[in-house]
Design a protein around this motif. Structure first.
Motif, mmCIF file in Angstrom:
data_model
loop_
_atom_site.group_PDB
_atom_site.id
_atom_site.type_symbol
_atom_site.label_atom_id
_atom_site.label_comp_id
_atom_site.label_asym_id
_atom_site.label_seq_id
_atom_site.Cartn_x
_atom_site.Cartn_y
_atom_site.Cartn_z
ATOM 1 N N GLU A 22 0.834 -1.204 0.000
ATOM 2 C CA GLU A 22 0.000 0.000 0.000
ATOM 3 C C GLU A 22 0.872 1.259 0.000
ATOM 4 O O GLU A 22 0.582 2.221 -0.699
ATOM 5 N N SER A 35 -10.233 8.262 -9.243
ATOM 6 C CA SER A 35 -10.078 7.144 -8.312
ATOM 7 C C SER A 35 -10.181 5.781 -9.015
ATOM 8 O O SER A 35 -9.534 4.826 -8.600
ATOM 9 N N GLU A 36 -10.996 5.695 -10.076
ATOM 10 C CA GLU A 36 -11.198 4.398 -10.738
ATOM 11 C C GLU A 36 -9.897 3.831 -11.316
ATOM 12 O O GLU A 36 -9.561 2.679 -11.040
ATOM 13 N N GLU A 39 -7.550 2.806 -8.446
ATOM 14 C CA GLU A 39 -7.922 1.520 -7.838
ATOM 15 C C GLU A 39 -7.626 0.356 -8.778
ATOM 16 O O GLU A 39 -7.188 -0.713 -8.337
ATOM 17 N N LYS A 43 -4.915 -3.023 -8.301
ATOM 18 C CA LYS A 43 -5.320 -4.411 -8.571
ATOM 19 C C LYS A 43 -4.462 -5.012 -9.682
ATOM 20 O O LYS A 43 -4.063 -6.176 -9.607
#
Length: 182
Positions: A22, A35-36, A39, A43
């Motif tokens: 992180e 943000s999409e 994120e 992943k």
């Protein structure tokens, strides 16, 4: 993760590494305005370090939990982020974590075998990967290695002279006008 480790940690070790992972990803978060993709990037990077036998869009999407590779492809091809800025942040991280007086830069190429003719830079050319002349692309990679570990820092796709002197082919493949034969 131990910078000198040569293998990925066992699945159970991922939880122990979560805080480090992180923190590593947080260095790059500002590269993404939305943000999409931020994120999706975390992943995606996590899936690259996972057990998938092949790392293409479908297998990575499956590892991430997406039904199709659309999100992975959108991250790589149309999300608004700067690969050169990411490289610069990675260089800073590399110096902090892996920097050593014994460290050296390594320049290497690898071939990506291709069946078609439309992928940027593809043509019949020598590939060390194949050990002979094959239809392929050639990628050139800059990495740093030291007693503390090895990191790939930068990449470029080799563009053969035949591609550079063919304006129609360049336009069809969306090759930027400032890319020149070297």
């Amino acid at each position: 993760m131990d910078p000198g480790a040569s293998e990925l940690p066992a699945a159970l070790a991922w939880d122990a590494m979560a805080a480090d992972f992180e923190a590593f990803h947080a260095r790059f978060a500002a590269l993404f305005a939305r943000s999409e993709p931020r994120e999706q990037a975390i992943k995606y990077v996590r899936s690259l370090m996972g057990p998938a036998a092949r790392r293409n869009g479908w297998q990575l999407a499956e590892a991430i939990g997406d039904r199709t590779p659309d999100r992975v492809q959108r991250l790589l091809y149309s999300a608004d982020w700067n690969a050169d800025a990411a490289r610069d942040l990675l260089l800073d991280f590399t110096i902090e974590q892996f920097g050593d007086p014994q460290g050296i830069g390594v320049l290497d190429e690898t071939g990506f075998l291709k069946k078609g003719t439309k992928s940027v830079g593809v043509q019949r050319q020598y590939s060390g990967t194949a050990g002979k002349i094959e239809n392929c692309q050639i990628g050139v990679f800059l990495s740093y290695t030291s007693p503390r570990g090895h990191v790939i820092l930068d990449r470029r796709l080799y563009l053969p002279e035949a591609w550079c002197s063919d304006p129609a082919r360049r336009q069809d493949a969306h090759v930027a006008k400032d890319v020149a034969f070297q």
